[in-house]
Design an enzyme around this catalytic site. Structure first.
Site, PDB file in Angstrom:
ATOM      1  N   THR A  12      48.842  40.270  44.663  1.00  0.00           N
ATOM      2  CA  THR A  12      49.199  39.831  46.031  1.00  0.00           C
ATOM      3  C   THR A  12      49.740  38.396  45.897  1.00  0.00           C
ATOM      4  O   THR A  12      50.897  38.215  45.559  1.00  0.00           O
ATOM      5  CB  THR A  12      47.994  39.904  46.989  1.00  0.00           C
ATOM      6  OG1 THR A  12      46.882  39.215  46.419  1.00  0.00           O
ATOM      7  CG2 THR A  12      47.603  41.339  47.259  1.00  0.00           C
ATOM      8  N   LYS A  43      43.235  41.909  39.865  1.00  0.00           N
ATOM      9  CA  LYS A  43      44.077  41.135  40.762  1.00  0.00           C
ATOM     10  C   LYS A  43      43.173  40.254  41.596  1.00  0.00           C
ATOM     11  O   LYS A  43      41.968  40.526  41.743  1.00  0.00           O
ATOM     12  CB  LYS A  43      44.944  42.002  41.654  1.00  0.00           C
ATOM     13  CG  LYS A  43      44.248  42.844  42.681  1.00  0.00           C
ATOM     14  CD  LYS A  43      43.826  42.200  43.977  1.00  0.00           C
ATOM     15  CE  LYS A  43      44.849  41.307  44.603  1.00  0.00           C
ATOM     16  NZ  LYS A  43      44.314  40.758  45.894  1.00  0.00           N
ATOM     17  N   THR A  56      34.631  42.041  42.249  1.00  0.00           N
ATOM     18  CA  THR A  56      35.722  41.298  42.840  1.00  0.00           C
ATOM     19  C   THR A  56      36.904  42.208  43.058  1.00  0.00           C
ATOM     20  O   THR A  56      36.990  43.296  42.527  1.00  0.00           O
ATOM     21  CB  THR A  56      36.120  40.062  42.029  1.00  0.00           C
ATOM     22  OG1 THR A  56      36.887  39.226  42.888  1.00  0.00           O
ATOM     23  CG2 THR A  56      36.948  40.431  40.814  1.00  0.00           C
ATOM     24  N   GLU A  93      44.354  30.779  44.396  1.00  0.00           N
ATOM     25  CA  GLU A  93      45.477  30.391  45.239  1.00  0.00           C
ATOM     26  C   GLU A  93      45.699  28.883  45.202  1.00  0.00           C
ATOM     27  O   GLU A  93      44.805  28.104  45.534  1.00  0.00           O
ATOM     28  CB  GLU A  93      45.248  30.864  46.677  1.00  0.00           C
ATOM     29  CG  GLU A  93      45.577  32.340  46.817  1.00  0.00           C
ATOM     30  CD  GLU A  93      45.277  32.909  48.183  1.00  0.00           C
ATOM     31  OE1 GLU A  93      45.848  33.943  48.518  1.00  0.00           O
ATOM     32  OE2 GLU A  93      44.451  32.317  48.912  1.00  0.00           O
ATOM     33  N   ASN A 144      47.705  29.808  52.666  1.00  0.00           N
ATOM     34  CA  ASN A 144      46.844  30.478  53.630  1.00  0.00           C
ATOM     35  C   ASN A 144      47.091  30.092  55.068  1.00  0.00           C
ATOM     36  O   ASN A 144      46.497  30.653  55.984  1.00  0.00           O
ATOM     37  CB  ASN A 144      45.379  30.271  53.254  1.00  0.00           C
ATOM     38  CG  ASN A 144      45.048  31.095  52.033  1.00  0.00           C
ATOM     39  OD1 ASN A 144      45.177  32.306  52.077  1.00  0.00           O
ATOM     40  ND2 ASN A 144      44.690  30.444  50.937  1.00  0.00           N
TER      41      ASN A 144
END
Lengths: 417, 417
Positions: free
Chosen positions: A163, A189, A200, A286, A412
């Protein structure tokens, strides 16, 4: 016990008898409905040549993605045997009133194309929560995926589940059980909404080792506690966390059915794969620029060590300080201090390490003089280790995290668009 | 019971008999050692004209600032009576081997200058952890502070305790106990390292109401649970959290010594002050652009409602989405789902509100169609409310937080420099 691993390529196709494929089907169709030319794969399939003994662990979030519900039901029906796994990114198929129906449909499509019972198909999804999953592109993709299945297309699958990940995550090892050469490989991922509790988000591991269902599940449940469950990117436990571990027995070793040396070898190899995937997940958090690895030593039990190590890698303040390359060790001790565990804070020592050196910053719970220049040098690395010594016992644990950066906020702030 | 408050000015000097003063003494001396011309106050003192019954709550972090240790000891020695409070910013006096000695010295200096026993002095510090506190500037400042004491210098004190705060935080109310007019006022500081557990960093509240020590402590302990302890800026529980509540009795009401209507009035007034200070702390969270208030309704008990509301305001992913004005409600439900509480996720409804409107985004645990345009309009506000309905009971709770922004990362990437 001598542990003798060889790191190998091949991810989920490293072990014997596993084929994979991946493609782009347009689950998240561009708004203008023109084909997305810069697309990446968004759906993948992989299969075992023979039905594989399969163990799984799932998120403990009360909100559970529909694919988890269907997968769990299928593994219960078959007594833990699976042949195929279908997984998509871009849409989590979670919090939709038709979610279970759609997840079931994905399995039906695969089963019908492969000519197997639909209960032998496992399904997983990752992406935005709460948007209805379009089934049409998946209907069109399944025949393409089945035709594309190949013993070396692990990379097509590993990229399809990404993603906000910036790199694909694969790891595999080779080892011996008796005279048989066994392999374990996996792909993962995950980049945000990562603070696993039991698993996870989307980890698939395959092995050709022969092992009973009970021992396979026991090994997975044990190793997940010291790998994925010690990982945090942002403190948010995902709704779609799942680890699936398939063992097809094609290595022809004597089946592992009880504890003993062979089981320990298998667990060590599994841990090697899962710990390395965990590290990759943390490093690709991220917006992350630095991996943070905290090891807590000298705890009276593993639970205490785990609590302390996780508390440190979860601290937003520390994560920002590491991003800023600031040796603000008070934030480490602060996070140690609010960990939900029982120990004497006045015995705690702290060291910061990287490939550029090592310094002690805190002794017996109080600061010690250190060179800020040396600290700055150490913190230039993109892999920072923090060692916390409780000096109360013999147990230790490691947790993995990453720094908190402008890019985390950026990614985000507008994830859905 | 009719609650009749009047909001008034004056902060900690609003109640009768409290003087305050603040000054700059250079606790964090500029590197070039030239006077800091753009300095703000970094130390303050306030006193009650008569010894005040005093209640306090402290951080539950195992790492406790030296000032907390000294304050706790003083209140034990006096049976909860205090006359003066000295507080500084820029240095937390925590994790230093000479911390307790320095904190004690600060009390001694004040006691000697005021001619009172040193046990009647309370001390508090906030700022960087693990740097030795320089006592010389404080020695020079105490006589200045004592000379400057005045019934209306609350603002000098409120600015002296600010660290990364961008606004001073004061609140006060007036109310009746019988025929007596009573007042409660307070000041607070805090912007980062805010996830209080029993208290939040440096909150001082004064009242002229007459109330016994036991009832004062009971009221403080109860109200702190539903105000400061429901606040999170970044999930980090500070080492120096402290709330001190002083009651000097100068309003001459009949002393409150037991439960009953007058105690309830006092608690309501105290809650009004503490809830408003909590809201100010959340809104001025480091780097924050928006206040996030989550109320959980229809819980079977207050603990469940509190867990759920706190889980939502603590989610980094949600905090980023609110910053980005993205109605990514899946993140709300995800955070509700991993709250450590027992309820049926399939009964949960969620609404998002602001002064610009209100929308339902989730019903019975699944998404509902809503207008993205209307959602975008609502999210333009700098105060966003999220209502979570568990539909299982009658209890509710509120938690306060803020968005996660680029500036939080910036502020905390180089806090010490």
């Amino acid at each position: 016990m001598k542990l003798d691993f060889k790191y190998i390529d091949g991810g989920i196709c490293a072990a014997q008898g596993y084929k994979a494929s991946g493609t782009y089907c347009g689950i998240k169709r561009p708004a203008n409905d023109t084909p997305d030319t810069k697309h990446k794969n968004d759906i993948c399939l992989f299969t075992s040549d023979v039905p594989a003994t399969t163990a799984a662990v799932y998120t403990q979030n009360k909100v559970k993605g529909a694919p988890l519900i269907v997968t769990k039901e299928h593994l219960e029906k078959t007594g833990g045997k699976a042949v195929a796994v279908i997984a998509n990114s871009k849409n989590a198929n979670t919090c939709n009133s038709d979610g279970v129906e759609k997840a079931q449909k994905m399995c039906d499509l695969v089963a019908s194309e492969l000519g197997i019972p639909c209960e032998q198909v496992i399904v997983a999804s990752t992406g935005v929560i709460g948007q209805v999953l379009p089934i049409e592109p998946i209907e069109a993709a399944v025949p393409v995926l089945v035709k594309g299945l190949c013993y070396n297309k692990n990379l097509e699958a590993a990229t399809a589940i990404m993603t906000t990940d910036t790199v694909k995550k694969e790891f595999a090892v080779e080892f011996k059980i008796g005279d048989a050469t066994c392999k374990i490989g996996g792909m993962a991922k995950g980049s945000g909404m990562i603070h696993p509790n039991m698993a996870t988000t989307l980890n698939f591991i395959t092995t050709d080792c022969a092992i009973s269902r009970d021992m396979l599940q026991a090994a997975l449940s044990e190793i997940v506690q010291i790998t994925y469950n010690c990982l945090s990117v942002d403190g948010d436990t995902s709704t779609n966390d799942m680890v699936v571990l398939m063992a097809n027995g094609l290595a022809l070793n004597d089946e592992i059915t009880c504890e003993g040396e062979e089981y320990e070898i298998f667990k060590s190899a599994l841990c090697e794969v899962m710990a390395n995937l965990t590290k990759m997940l943390a490093k690709d958090g991220e917006g992350a620029t630095k991996l943070i690895v905290c090891t807590c030593w000298g705890a009276k039990d593993v639970e205490t060590a785990t609590e302390v190590a996780k508390s440190v890698v979860c601290s937003n303040l520390l994560k920002c300080a590491i991003f800023g390359e600031d040796a603000n060790w008070g934030r480490i001790l602060c996070a140690v201090g609010y960990a939900d565990a029982d120990f004497d804070i006045n015995k705690v020592d702290v060291r910061i390490l990287s490939e550029f050196g090592e310094i002690e910053v805190c002794k017996n719970g109080a600061g010690v003089d250190f060179s800020e220049e040396k600290a700055a040098e150490i913190l230039k690395s993109d892999e920072i280790s923090i060692h916390v010594y409780l000096n109360e016992g013999e147990r230790c644990a490691t947790a993995w995290g990453c720094d908190l950066t402008y890019d985390y906020v950026k990614i985000n702030g507008d994830y859905r668009t």
